[in-house]
Design a protein around this motif. Structure first.
Motif, PDB file in Angstrom:
ATOM      1  N   HIS A 132     -18.016 -13.818  76.202  1.00  0.00           N
ATOM      2  CA  HIS A 132     -18.338 -15.251  76.272  1.00  0.00           C
ATOM      3  C   HIS A 132     -18.916 -15.713  77.603  1.00  0.00           C
ATOM      4  O   HIS A 132     -19.087 -16.918  77.810  1.00  0.00           O
ATOM      5  CB  HIS A 132     -17.070 -16.066  75.983  1.00  0.00           C
ATOM      6  CG  HIS A 132     -16.469 -15.820  74.635  1.00  0.00           C
ATOM      7  ND1 HIS A 132     -16.990 -16.343  73.469  1.00  0.00           N
ATOM      8  CD2 HIS A 132     -15.384 -15.085  74.268  1.00  0.00           C
ATOM      9  CE1 HIS A 132     -16.253 -15.957  72.433  1.00  0.00           C
ATOM     10  NE2 HIS A 132     -15.272 -15.192  72.888  1.00  0.00           N
TER      11      HIS A 132
ATOM     12  N   SER B 214     -21.785 -15.844  78.903  1.00  0.00           N
ATOM     13  CA  SER B 214     -23.048 -16.587  78.889  1.00  0.00           C
ATOM     14  C   SER B 214     -22.889 -17.975  78.281  1.00  0.00           C
ATOM     15  O   SER B 214     -23.828 -18.773  78.318  1.00  0.00           O
ATOM     16  CB  SER B 214     -24.115 -15.809  78.122  1.00  0.00           C
ATOM     17  OG  SER B 214     -23.741 -15.646  76.766  1.00  0.00           O
ATOM     18  N   GLU B 215     -21.718 -18.267  77.746  1.00  0.00           N
ATOM     19  CA  GLU B 215     -21.490 -19.575  77.130  1.00  0.00           C
ATOM     20  C   GLU B 215     -20.460 -20.401  77.886  1.00  0.00           C
ATOM     21  O   GLU B 215     -20.566 -21.628  77.953  1.00  0.00           O
ATOM     22  CB  GLU B 215     -21.005 -19.395  75.682  1.00  0.00           C
ATOM     23  CG  GLU B 215     -21.958 -18.602  74.810  1.00  0.00           C
ATOM     24  CD  GLU B 215     -21.278 -18.117  73.541  1.00  0.00           C
ATOM     25  OE1 GLU B 215     -20.029 -18.144  73.500  1.00  0.00           O
ATOM     26  OE2 GLU B 215     -21.985 -17.721  72.603  1.00  0.00           O
ATOM     27  N   HIS B 216     -19.454 -19.731  78.432  1.00  0.00           N
ATOM     28  CA  HIS B 216     -18.344 -20.441  79.055  1.00  0.00           C
ATOM     29  C   HIS B 216     -18.127 -19.921  80.478  1.00  0.00           C
ATOM     30  O   HIS B 216     -17.845 -18.745  80.677  1.00  0.00           O
ATOM     31  CB  HIS B 216     -17.068 -20.268  78.236  1.00  0.00           C
ATOM     32  CG  HIS B 216     -17.170 -20.824  76.852  1.00  0.00           C
ATOM     33  ND1 HIS B 216     -17.065 -22.173  76.588  1.00  0.00           N
ATOM     34  CD2 HIS B 216     -17.399 -20.211  75.650  1.00  0.00           C
ATOM     35  CE1 HIS B 216     -17.224 -22.369  75.280  1.00  0.00           C
ATOM     36  NE2 HIS B 216     -17.426 -21.206  74.698  1.00  0.00           N
ATOM     37  N   HIS B 217     -18.247 -20.825  81.441  1.00  0.00           N
ATOM     38  CA  HIS B 217     -18.149 -20.454  82.854  1.00  0.00           C
ATOM     39  C   HIS B 217     -16.854 -20.937  83.503  1.00  0.00           C
ATOM     40  O   HIS B 217     -16.641 -20.707  84.681  1.00  0.00           O
ATOM     41  CB  HIS B 217     -19.335 -21.033  83.634  1.00  0.00           C
ATOM     42  CG  HIS B 217     -20.662 -20.644  83.085  1.00  0.00           C
ATOM     43  ND1 HIS B 217     -21.836 -21.290  83.451  1.00  0.00           N
ATOM     44  CD2 HIS B 217     -21.034 -19.680  82.205  1.00  0.00           C
ATOM     45  CE1 HIS B 217     -22.863 -20.747  82.808  1.00  0.00           C
ATOM     46  NE2 HIS B 217     -22.401 -19.770  82.037  1.00  0.00           N
TER      47      HIS B 217
ATOM     48  N   TYR C 223     -10.975 -19.589  78.892  1.00  0.00           N
ATOM     49  CA  TYR C 223     -10.326 -18.289  78.726  1.00  0.00           C
ATOM     50  C   TYR C 223      -8.804 -18.419  78.747  1.00  0.00           C
ATOM     51  O   TYR C 223      -8.099 -17.713  78.012  1.00  0.00           O
ATOM     52  CB  TYR C 223     -10.809 -17.331  79.816  1.00  0.00           C
ATOM     53  CG  TYR C 223     -12.303 -17.132  79.766  1.00  0.00           C
ATOM     54  CD1 TYR C 223     -12.877 -16.262  78.858  1.00  0.00           C
ATOM     55  CD2 TYR C 223     -13.155 -17.857  80.604  1.00  0.00           C
ATOM     56  CE1 TYR C 223     -14.250 -16.091  78.784  1.00  0.00           C
ATOM     57  CE2 TYR C 223     -14.526 -17.698  80.536  1.00  0.00           C
ATOM     58  CZ  TYR C 223     -15.072 -16.821  79.618  1.00  0.00           C
ATOM     59  OH  TYR C 223     -16.428 -16.671  79.531  1.00  0.00           O
TER      60      TYR C 223
ATOM     61  N   TYR D  68     -31.194 -20.606  81.224  1.00  0.00           N
ATOM     62  CA  TYR D  68     -30.814 -21.108  79.901  1.00  0.00           C
ATOM     63  C   TYR D  68     -30.051 -20.041  79.117  1.00  0.00           C
ATOM     64  O   TYR D  68     -29.054 -20.347  78.445  1.00  0.00           O
ATOM     65  CB  TYR D  68     -32.064 -21.533  79.135  1.00  0.00           C
ATOM     66  CG  TYR D  68     -31.774 -22.105  77.764  1.00  0.00           C
ATOM     67  CD1 TYR D  68     -31.322 -23.419  77.630  1.00  0.00           C
ATOM     68  CD2 TYR D  68     -31.945 -21.330  76.626  1.00  0.00           C
ATOM     69  CE1 TYR D  68     -31.041 -23.948  76.367  1.00  0.00           C
ATOM     70  CE2 TYR D  68     -31.664 -21.844  75.363  1.00  0.00           C
ATOM     71  CZ  TYR D  68     -31.213 -23.155  75.241  1.00  0.00           C
ATOM     72  OH  TYR D  68     -30.940 -23.660  74.002  1.00  0.00           O
ATOM     73  N   ASP D  69     -30.487 -18.796  79.215  1.00  0.00           N
ATOM     74  CA  ASP D  69     -29.834 -17.675  78.528  1.00  0.00           C
ATOM     75  C   ASP D  69     -28.383 -17.513  78.989  1.00  0.00           C
ATOM     76  O   ASP D  69     -27.524 -17.059  78.233  1.00  0.00           O
ATOM     77  CB  ASP D  69     -30.618 -16.385  78.802  1.00  0.00           C
ATOM     78  CG  ASP D  69     -30.049 -15.179  78.073  1.00  0.00           C
ATOM     79  OD1 ASP D  69     -29.882 -15.249  76.839  1.00  0.00           O
ATOM     80  OD2 ASP D  69     -29.761 -14.164  78.735  1.00  0.00           O
ATOM     81  N   LEU D  70     -28.115 -17.895  80.237  1.00  0.00           N
ATOM     82  CA  LEU D  70     -26.776 -17.770  80.796  1.00  0.00           C
ATOM     83  C   LEU D  70     -25.967 -19.063  80.684  1.00  0.00           C
ATOM     84  O   LEU D  70     -24.901 -19.174  81.294  1.00  0.00           O
ATOM     85  CB  LEU D  70     -26.867 -17.341  82.262  1.00  0.00           C
ATOM     86  CG  LEU D  70     -27.150 -15.851  82.468  1.00  0.00           C
ATOM     87  CD1 LEU D  70     -27.536 -15.573  83.910  1.00  0.00           C
ATOM     88  CD2 LEU D  70     -25.931 -15.028  82.087  1.00  0.00           C
ATOM     89  N   GLY D  71     -26.464 -20.019  79.925  1.00  0.00           N
ATOM     90  CA  GLY D  71     -25.683 -21.213  79.657  1.00  0.00           C
ATOM     91  C   GLY D  71     -25.846 -22.332  80.654  1.00  0.00           C
ATOM     92  O   GLY D  71     -25.073 -23.302  80.640  1.00  0.00           O
ATOM     93  N   TYR D  72     -26.838 -22.239  81.540  1.00  0.00           N
ATOM     94  CA  TYR D  72     -27.083 -23.306  82.508  1.00  0.00           C
ATOM     95  C   TYR D  72     -28.126 -24.265  81.943  1.00  0.00           C
ATOM     96  O   TYR D  72     -29.179 -23.839  81.462  1.00  0.00           O
ATOM     97  CB  TYR D  72     -27.563 -22.728  83.840  1.00  0.00           C
ATOM     98  CG  TYR D  72     -26.481 -21.999  84.598  1.00  0.00           C
ATOM     99  CD1 TYR D  72     -25.657 -22.666  85.493  1.00  0.00           C
ATOM    100  CD2 TYR D  72     -26.277 -20.634  84.386  1.00  0.00           C
ATOM    101  CE1 TYR D  72     -24.657 -21.992  86.173  1.00  0.00           C
ATOM    102  CE2 TYR D  72     -25.271 -19.946  85.069  1.00  0.00           C
ATOM    103  CZ  TYR D  72     -24.465 -20.638  85.954  1.00  0.00           C
ATOM    104  OH  TYR D  72     -23.478 -19.976  86.619  1.00  0.00           O
ATOM    105  N   GLU D  73     -27.841 -25.549  82.031  1.00  0.00           N
ATOM    106  CA  GLU D  73     -28.742 -26.546  81.461  1.00  0.00           C
ATOM    107  C   GLU D  73     -29.951 -26.817  82.337  1.00  0.00           C
ATOM    108  O   GLU D  73     -30.975 -27.308  81.858  1.00  0.00           O
ATOM    109  CB  GLU D  73     -27.980 -27.839  81.195  1.00  0.00           C
ATOM    110  CG  GLU D  73     -26.906 -27.689  80.112  1.00  0.00           C
ATOM    111  CD  GLU D  73     -26.211 -29.000  79.805  1.00  0.00           C
ATOM    112  OE1 GLU D  73     -26.564 -30.015  80.440  1.00  0.00           O
ATOM    113  OE2 GLU D  73     -25.334 -29.000  78.925  1.00  0.00           O
TER     114      GLU D  73
END
Length: 285
Positions: free
Chosen positions: A183, A185-188, A193, A244-249
């Motif tokens: 997860h 790439s979606e949750h930082h 977790y 974007y692929d790593l979940g950053y807007e």
């Protein structure tokens, strides 16, 4: 023999005897360690638990394991970090990673059957030969052979291995790593977790402070950086697309995060690794 690539991926292989095993006590500094006993017997104490391996048994350790004592005749040692394991877009499935490296079960010990020994030995010989190569495809070859060894061990583990179970083993650390692997790439944030593990973020951080040298957020950030370095180096994706692929807007947030961790902006890093790659290619030619 040690190989280090352009995106910090590292792997090493060596064979040694009891007179030269002091560095084994530092296995915690490497993400994954395979110790293959080639002598008659081998005794090892990991996290205060003693194990005895027969000839041609392999014990698989991760960075959460600490070797307190070891007595060997002859062993083969294969060590690598997660950037090398994940080098080619998660070729090695999360299921395999979980079973061998991050699973909730305890220390895996793989017993090589007699009819499998030639296959394992040949894989080791090819691997060692490739480690000495100066070919530009060396990294791909090493990863391919490592993948083969991992699959052989996984198959063996399913049928012929034994795993020692201990209630006090810090399984939550490996469960956390496995969740991050699926997860990152979606949750930082640690909260996501922690909730999956039925813990509060504070409780999870307190557990890590006792059981690990790294914090939960360190592990999340390290996994994001591992993927970011590889995408910047090995693809033609724009920095915006990678962010974007790593979940950053937005690219600015990603760029600040990357520079804080790497000391270079994503663009500067791409230029640096491109220069290093071209220099290495010229040296080989």
């Amino acid at each position: 023999m040690v190989y280090t690539g352009n995106t910090l991926e590292t792997i090493s292989a060596m064979e040694f005897n009891n007179s030269s095993n002091d560095f084994l006590f530092n296995v915690g500094s490497t993400d994954i360690t395979f110790i293959w006993n080639k002598g008659n017997s081998m005794k090892i104490t990991v996290n205060k638990v003693a194990y005895e391996l027969l000839q041609n048994e392999i014990i698989i350790l991760n960075s959460f394991h600490k070797i307190e004592n070891i007595n060997v005749d002859t062993v083969r040692l294969l060590q690598f970090n997660l950037p090398f394991l994940c080098l080619y877009n998660n070729d090695t499935s999360i299921g395999i990673k979980g079973m061998l490296f991050f699973g909730a079960t305890d220390v895996p010990i793989v017993s090589i059957k007699e009819n499998e020994l030639d296959t394992f030995d040949n894989s080791w010989d090819i691997f060692c030969s490739e480690m000495q190569s100066r070919d530009s495809l060396k990294s791909e070859m090493l990863h391919s052979i490592l993948k083969r060894i991992i699959i052989l061990c996984t198959r063996n583990l399913k049928h012929t291995c034994h795993q020692v179970h201990r209630k006090y083993e810090p399984n939550i650390l490996r469960e956390f790593n496995l969740l991050v692997e699926g997860h990152f790439s979606e949750h930082h944030d640690v909260a996501f977790y922690a909730s999956k593990l039925n813990k509060s973020p504070k409780t999870l951080s307190n557990l890590f402070s006792v059981l690990s040298d790294r914090t939960p957020i360190d592990i999340i950030h390290d996994r994001i950086m591992m993927h970011a370095r590889r995408q910047i180096y090995s693809t033609s994706m724009s920095i915006k697309e990678i962010a974007y692929d790593l979940g950053y807007e937005d690219i600015q947030t990603f760029s600040r995060f990357f520079k804080n961790k790497e000391g270079l902006s994503p663009i500067q890093y791409r230029e640096k690794v491109k220069h290093n790659s071209e220099r290495d290619s010229l040296a080989i030619n």
